[in-house]
Enzyme design. Sequence first.
Site, PDB file in Angstrom:
ATOM      1  NE  ARG A 236      15.357  14.080 -21.603  1.00 22.36           N
ATOM      2  CZ  ARG A 236      15.856  14.882 -22.543  1.00 22.36           C
ATOM      3  NH1 ARG A 236      16.114  16.151 -22.283  1.00 22.36           N
ATOM      4  NH2 ARG A 236      16.093  14.419 -23.765  1.00 22.36           N
ATOM      5  CD  GLU A 265       9.858  18.836 -20.321  1.00 20.07           C
ATOM      6  OE1 GLU A 265       9.873  18.685 -21.561  1.00 20.07           O
ATOM      7  OE2 GLU A 265      10.883  18.910 -19.628  1.00 20.07           O
ATOM      8  CG  HIS A 283      12.610  20.642 -22.955  1.00 18.31           C
ATOM      9  ND1 HIS A 283      12.371  19.357 -22.554  1.00 18.31           N
ATOM     10  CD2 HIS A 283      13.836  20.607 -23.550  1.00 18.31           C
ATOM     11  CE1 HIS A 283      13.388  18.582 -22.885  1.00 18.31           C
ATOM     12  NE2 HIS A 283      14.296  19.323 -23.494  1.00 18.31           N
TER      13      HIS A 283
HETATM   14  C1  8YV Z   1      15.010  18.782 -27.585  1.00 17.93           C
HETATM   15  C2  8YV Z   1      16.451  17.612 -25.827  1.00 17.93           C
HETATM   16  O1  8YV Z   1      14.233  19.851 -27.170  1.00 17.93           O
HETATM   17  O2  8YV Z   1      18.067  16.859 -27.343  1.00 17.93           O
HETATM   18  C3  8YV Z   1      17.410  16.615 -26.341  1.00 17.93           C
HETATM   19  O3  8YV Z   1      17.537  15.552 -25.725  1.00 17.93           O
HETATM   20  O4  8YV Z   1      15.972  17.511 -24.765  1.00 17.93           O
HETATM   21  C4  8YV Z   1      16.130  18.800 -26.627  1.00 17.93           C
HETATM   22  O5  8YV Z   1      17.253  19.267 -27.272  1.00 17.93           O
HETATM   23  C5  8YV Z   1      14.013  17.749 -27.742  1.00 17.93           C
HETATM   24  O6  8YV Z   1      14.091  16.713 -26.863  1.00 17.93           O
HETATM   25  C6  8YV Z   1      13.872  17.294 -29.164  1.00 17.93           C
HETATM   26  O7  8YV Z   1      12.938  16.304 -29.213  1.00 17.93           O
END
Ligand code: 8YV
Length: 320
Positions: A236, A265, A283
């Site tokens: 993150r 983001e 991401h």
């Molecule tokens: C996704 C992620 O892109 O799973 C997670 O926590 O950060 C990623 O795999 C995303 O957050 C799906 O909403």
Amino acid sequence: MPQSAPHGTVLQVCPLLPSLEESLAAHHDVVRLAEQSDPARYLAEHGPEVVAAVTSARIGVSRELMDALPELGAIVHFGVGYETTDVARARARGIDVSNTPDVLTDCVADLAVGGLIDVLRNLAAADRYVRAGKWVPNGFGLRTKVSGKRVGILGLGRIGRAIARRLEGFDADISYHSRRPVEGVDYRYAASARELAEGADVLVVATSGGAETRNLVSAEVLDALGPRGHLVNIARGSVVDEPALVSALVDGRIAGAALDVFVDEPNVPAPLLELDNVLLLPHIASATRETRQAMGDLTFRNLDHFLTEGTLVTPVPPVS
Ligand code: 8YV
């Protein structure tokens, strides 16, 4: 249907994978909040009908939304992260929370290793160099060897361990820092993020987000990584002090970074756009067809199990 199985509306908080949206709509009574002409009014009128909320790791369920759903029994996240939802608050109300662990571990670890190789060898910059017609013999210069490097992994959970396993294939000298030493692993434990960075050529951030890890990679940690050190972040943006990272990169106090995540983001700090020693990704660590489908399937299974059996398949661990 067992007595404990709740009956009511499923609130889809944000857009999700299309195939997941289709399965949800085909099998359950789903309302999409974003499609309501007046979401606040919908919640005021129908909030008490909602028994489960399905959301993404990025959006979660805000406090206000949670408060507007007095009968909410489950929050089902598409994604492994769930720091966007106040889990302690949910638990205090008896709301169960799930995420999608394991199914994305491989892809996130693969991308971390890809980012690591890219930032040491400067692959994306080399591609830009060729495309710009700048190729002259030996013109691109020399970069940094990957194999045998000292790699410090911040957060040795499922994803951190999968990264470490892959890097063993590169003869990496692996150390890690997490809240406490992890049983059953031979990697060297560093007592702090600073100590980890000090002993590493590459610092890989693989910890979860949220208040506990905010700015864990501070200016001091970046200075400990040093001018020959590289940072990889697939966790993150909040785990790294972003202004400190930008200034360390601009000033050459660290050598480079591969970043899949950012604080705000999709906004990327402007100075980073100018730097060739930084890999900027939107991401995408879990963004493969196979993994997103598996995440969608697990999200659906969690919701379905809750609505038929009253329990979740992959509840998140207790708040520690
Ligand atoms: C996704 C992620 O892109 O799973 C997670 O926590 O950060 C990623 O795999 C995303 O957050 C799906 O909403």
